[in-house]
Design a protein around this motif. Structure first.
Motif, PDB file in Angstrom:
ATOM      1  N   PHE A   1      -8.969   6.794  11.446  1.00 13.52           N
ATOM      2  CA  PHE A   1      -7.750   6.395  10.867  1.00 13.52           C
ATOM      3  C   PHE A   1      -7.074   5.136  11.387  1.00 13.52           C
ATOM      4  CE2 PHE A   1      -2.925   6.830  11.207  1.00 13.52           C
ATOM      5  CZ  PHE A   1      -2.627   6.950   9.963  1.00 13.52           C
ATOM      6  N   GLU A   2      -7.026   5.118  12.643  1.00 13.49           N
ATOM      7  CA  GLU A   2      -6.301   4.128  13.441  1.00 13.49           C
ATOM      8  C   GLU A   2      -6.867   2.725  13.070  1.00 13.49           C
ATOM      9  OE1 GLU A   2      -5.644   7.599  15.515  1.00 13.49           O
ATOM     10  OE2 GLU A   2      -7.530   6.788  14.696  1.00 13.49           O
ATOM     11  N   THR A   3      -8.214   2.587  12.779  1.00 12.09           N
ATOM     12  CA  THR A   3      -8.749   1.408  12.414  1.00 12.09           C
ATOM     13  C   THR A   3      -8.388   0.785  11.098  1.00 12.09           C
ATOM     14  OG1 THR A   3     -10.960   2.058  13.537  1.00 12.09           O
ATOM     15  CG2 THR A   3     -11.186   0.137  11.797  1.00 12.09           C
ATOM     16  N   VAL A   4      -8.195   1.818  10.109  1.00  7.46           N
ATOM     17  CA  VAL A   4      -7.660   1.452   8.901  1.00  7.46           C
ATOM     18  C   VAL A   4      -6.187   1.220   8.838  1.00  7.46           C
ATOM     19  CG1 VAL A   4      -6.838   2.499   6.624  1.00  7.46           C
ATOM     20  CG2 VAL A   4      -9.313   2.791   7.481  1.00  7.46           C
ATOM     21  N   ALA A   5      -5.302   1.975   9.627  1.00 12.84           N
ATOM     22  CA  ALA A   5      -3.997   1.783   9.858  1.00 12.84           C
ATOM     23  C   ALA A   5      -3.713   0.267  10.348  1.00 12.84           C
ATOM     24  CB  ALA A   5      -3.266   2.626  10.756  1.00 12.84           C
ATOM     25  N   GLU A   6      -4.382  -0.180  11.501  1.00 14.02           N
ATOM     26  CA  GLU A   6      -4.257  -1.181  12.290  1.00 14.02           C
ATOM     27  C   GLU A   6      -4.652  -2.521  11.089  1.00 14.02           C
ATOM     28  OE1 GLU A   6      -5.837  -3.995  16.036  1.00 14.02           O
ATOM     29  OE2 GLU A   6      -6.483  -1.716  15.943  1.00 14.02           O
ATOM     30  N   ALA A   7      -5.900  -2.244  10.546  1.00 15.70           N
ATOM     31  CA  ALA A   7      -6.450  -3.515   9.716  1.00 15.70           C
ATOM     32  C   ALA A   7      -5.388  -3.671   8.448  1.00 15.70           C
ATOM     33  CB  ALA A   7      -7.653  -3.203   9.280  1.00 15.70           C
ATOM     34  N   THR A   8      -4.962  -2.587   7.826  1.00 14.20           N
ATOM     35  CA  THR A   8      -4.154  -2.880   6.583  1.00 14.20           C
ATOM     36  C   THR A   8      -2.837  -3.505   6.924  1.00 14.20           C
ATOM     37  OG1 THR A   8      -3.509  -0.347   6.556  1.00 14.20           O
ATOM     38  CG2 THR A   8      -5.336  -1.030   5.252  1.00 14.20           C
ATOM     39  N   THR A   9      -2.222  -3.014   8.044  1.00  8.60           N
ATOM     40  CA  THR A   9      -1.074  -3.352   8.488  1.00  8.60           C
ATOM     41  C   THR A   9      -0.957  -4.686   8.884  1.00  8.60           C
ATOM     42  OG1 THR A   9      -0.320  -1.202   9.412  1.00  8.60           O
ATOM     43  CG2 THR A   9       0.643  -3.314  10.380  1.00  8.60           C
ATOM     44  N   GLU A  10      -2.074  -5.376   9.496  1.00 12.95           N
ATOM     45  CA  GLU A  10      -2.040  -6.815   9.959  1.00 12.95           C
ATOM     46  C   GLU A  10      -2.518  -7.648   8.792  1.00 12.95           C
ATOM     47  OE1 GLU A  10      -2.376 -10.148  12.053  1.00 12.95           O
ATOM     48  OE2 GLU A  10      -1.791  -8.168  12.565  1.00 12.95           O
TER      49      GLU A  10
ATOM     50  N   PHE B   1      -7.581 -12.867  -3.335  1.00 16.57           N
ATOM     51  CA  PHE B   1      -6.448 -11.819  -3.431  1.00 16.57           C
ATOM     52  C   PHE B   1      -6.859 -10.663  -2.296  1.00 16.57           C
ATOM     53  CE2 PHE B   1      -4.656 -14.288  -6.584  1.00 16.57           C
ATOM     54  CZ  PHE B   1      -3.659 -14.032  -6.816  1.00 16.57           C
ATOM     55  N   TYR B   2      -5.677  -9.971  -1.928  1.00 17.11           N
ATOM     56  CA  TYR B   2      -5.910  -8.877  -1.125  1.00 17.11           C
ATOM     57  C   TYR B   2      -5.925  -7.838  -2.157  1.00 17.11           C
ATOM     58  CZ  TYR B   2      -4.764 -11.071   2.986  1.00 17.11           C
ATOM     59  OH  TYR B   2      -4.600 -11.772   4.407  1.00 17.11           O
ATOM     60  N   ILE B   3      -6.507  -6.597  -1.928  1.00 18.19           N
ATOM     61  CA  ILE B   3      -6.731  -5.431  -3.021  1.00 18.19           C
ATOM     62  C   ILE B   3      -6.140  -4.504  -2.360  1.00 18.19           C
ATOM     63  CG2 ILE B   3      -8.364  -3.790  -4.096  1.00 18.19           C
ATOM     64  CD1 ILE B   3     -10.226  -6.127  -4.293  1.00 18.19           C
ATOM     65  N   SER B   4      -5.193  -3.807  -3.037  1.00 18.33           N
ATOM     66  CA  SER B   4      -4.302  -2.619  -2.476  1.00 18.33           C
ATOM     67  C   SER B   4      -4.800  -1.286  -3.294  1.00 18.33           C
ATOM     68  CB  SER B   4      -2.541  -2.842  -2.876  1.00 18.33           C
ATOM     69  OG  SER B   4      -2.017  -1.838  -2.271  1.00 18.33           O
TER      70      SER B   4
ATOM     71  N   LEU C   1      -8.104  -5.365   2.542  1.00 18.13           N
ATOM     72  CA  LEU C   1      -7.662  -4.335   1.803  1.00 18.13           C
ATOM     73  C   LEU C   1      -6.002  -3.990   2.343  1.00 18.13           C
ATOM     74  CD1 LEU C   1     -10.475  -1.808   2.421  1.00 18.13           C
ATOM     75  CD2 LEU C   1      -9.477  -2.409   0.204  1.00 18.13           C
ATOM     76  N   LEU C   2      -5.368  -3.318   1.374  1.00 12.73           N
ATOM     77  CA  LEU C   2      -3.978  -2.797   1.862  1.00 12.73           C
ATOM     78  C   LEU C   2      -3.908  -1.906   1.087  1.00 12.73           C
ATOM     79  CD1 LEU C   2      -1.853  -6.246   0.595  1.00 12.73           C
ATOM     80  CD2 LEU C   2      -2.282  -5.383   2.889  1.00 12.73           C
ATOM     81  N   ILE C   3      -2.756  -0.975   1.265  1.00 11.84           N
ATOM     82  CA  ILE C   3      -2.450   0.486   0.760  1.00 11.84           C
ATOM     83  C   ILE C   3      -1.212   0.767   0.518  1.00 11.84           C
ATOM     84  CG2 ILE C   3      -4.082   1.759   2.206  1.00 11.84           C
ATOM     85  CD1 ILE C   3      -2.146   2.548   4.382  1.00 11.84           C
ATOM     86  N   GLU C   4      -0.894   1.391  -0.432  1.00  7.23           N
ATOM     87  CA  GLU C   4       0.169   1.790  -0.989  1.00  7.23           C
ATOM     88  C   GLU C   4       0.610   2.866  -1.610  1.00  7.23           C
ATOM     89  OE1 GLU C   4       0.468   0.323  -5.389  1.00  7.23           O
ATOM     90  OE2 GLU C   4      -0.906  -1.157  -4.506  1.00  7.23           O
ATOM     91  N   THR C   5       1.995   3.288  -1.885  1.00  3.74           N
ATOM     92  CA  THR C   5       2.317   4.424  -2.678  1.00  3.74           C
ATOM     93  C   THR C   5       2.531   4.014  -4.298  1.00  3.74           C
ATOM     94  OG1 THR C   5       4.577   4.184  -2.213  1.00  3.74           O
ATOM     95  CG2 THR C   5       3.223   5.585  -0.845  1.00  3.74           C
TER      96      THR C   5
ATOM     97  N   PHE D   1      -1.339  -7.032   5.874  1.00  2.00           N
ATOM     98  CA  PHE D   1      -0.232  -7.519   5.239  1.00  2.00           C
ATOM     99  C   PHE D   1       0.735  -8.491   5.915  1.00  2.00           C
ATOM    100  CE2 PHE D   1       4.619  -6.569   4.663  1.00  2.00           C
ATOM    101  CZ  PHE D   1       4.673  -6.378   3.248  1.00  2.00           C
ATOM    102  N   TYR D   2       0.695  -8.403   6.977  1.00  5.08           N
ATOM    103  CA  TYR D   2       1.536  -9.572   7.859  1.00  5.08           C
ATOM    104  C   TYR D   2       0.918 -10.935   7.779  1.00  5.08           C
ATOM    105  CZ  TYR D   2       4.292  -5.499   9.837  1.00  5.08           C
ATOM    106  OH  TYR D   2       5.071  -4.530   9.834  1.00  5.08           O
ATOM    107  N   GLN D   3      -0.332 -10.784   7.749  1.00  4.74           N
ATOM    108  CA  GLN D   3      -0.988 -12.092   7.399  1.00  4.74           C
ATOM    109  C   GLN D   3      -0.465 -12.593   6.209  1.00  4.74           C
ATOM    110  OE1 GLN D   3      -3.078 -14.089   9.224  1.00  4.74           O
ATOM    111  NE2 GLN D   3      -2.908 -12.754  10.883  1.00  4.74           N
TER     112      GLN D   3
END
Length: 257
Positions: free
Chosen positions: A235-244, A168-171, A196-200, A246-248
């Motif tokens: 920040f860009e590292t986290v943004a790129e990784a978590t976005t990718e 599982f991914y962890i958000s 890792l993922l991020i959410e509100t 999600f799309y995976q």
């Protein structure tokens, strides 16, 4: 760019003003939103919202605390048969609010995992004060075959490791930014970035500096900023990784971004 992997546009106080919420989020660099169901009764409305806005995808499921219709796996899988529905859930276990009904919750959770198998779609897992039972059910129901997201993760490192072992991914939500979340931040620093993922979880759990307000999809950026600080990376590292990430998990949403 960022992705909000778990939000509830339809639960915002002014849910009719989705345009404004989307515009604010896009200004802060959020390009896609998984608008998560908490019941099946609002399925048509969630689909309509996702069809109106290509940057919004949705799910189908019943929250652990939900009291409405509770379909069998085959029925739930059939309800998931729509291109804008990308996941089953949210479903899982919440022993904090439903301590007197754990057996009923566990059976509902199992039905959702079985529906995910039938639908061939990942599952969004809500788990609160139930780490052992959550891991056990995911393992016994072979949930790694469908994968999914542990949403709004707040548990310790051993639990995170067990969930990662199940595929599982962890958000992480705005809780990561809370003053009393040192233990969670320590765990977040140990989780592999490619899981890792991020959410509100909007409209709930507004992050610092917006504590006490109705959470907004735009504020997922604060979660990303906090996670970058915790891990000592840009920040860009986290943004790129978590976005990718999600799309995976949801490749069909990439084209809509």
């Amino acid at each position: 760019m960022l992705v909000d992997s778990h939000c509830h546009f339809h639960l915002l106080e002014d849910h009719a003003d989705t345009d404004a919420a989307l515009a604010a989020a896009k200004t802060d660099g959020v390009e896609h939103f998984l608008n998560v169901a908490v019941d099946v009764e609002n399925r048509d409305a969630l689909i309509a919202l996702a069809e109106r806005y290509p940057e919004i995808s949705t799910s189908i499921g019943v929250h652990p605390s939900g009291t409405g219709e509770d379909p069998e796996p085959d029925v739930l899988a059939a309800l998931a048969d729509h291109p804008r529905i990308v996941a089953i859930g949210e479903s899982g276990l919440d022993y904090a609010y439903n301590q007197d009904q754990p057996a009923w919750q566990r059976e509902r959770f199992r039905r959702h995992v079985r529906a995910a198998h039938l639908a061939g779609k990942p599952i969004i897992v809500h788990t609160r004060a139930a780490p052992e039972d959550t891991v056990t059910i995911l393992r016994e129901e072979h949930a790694r075959e469908v994968g999914g997201i542990i949403h709004c993760f707040t548990e310790d490192w051993p639990t995170a490791r067990a969930l990662l072992d199940e595929g599982f991914y962890i958000s992480l939500s705005g809780i990561l930014t809370f003053r009393n979340a040192d233990a969670l931040r320590e765990t977040a620093a140990r989780i592999p970035l490619d899981r890792l993922l991020i959410e509100t979880d909007c409209p709930y759990l507004a992050p610092v500096p917006h504590r006490g307000k109705e959470n907004q999809p735009a504020w997922v950026r604060h979660v990303a900023e906090c996670l970058a600080e915790v891990r000592g990376v840009p920040f860009e590292t986290v943004a790129e990784a978590t976005t990718e990430n999600f799309y995976q998990l949801f490749p069909q949403t990439r084209a809509a971004a």
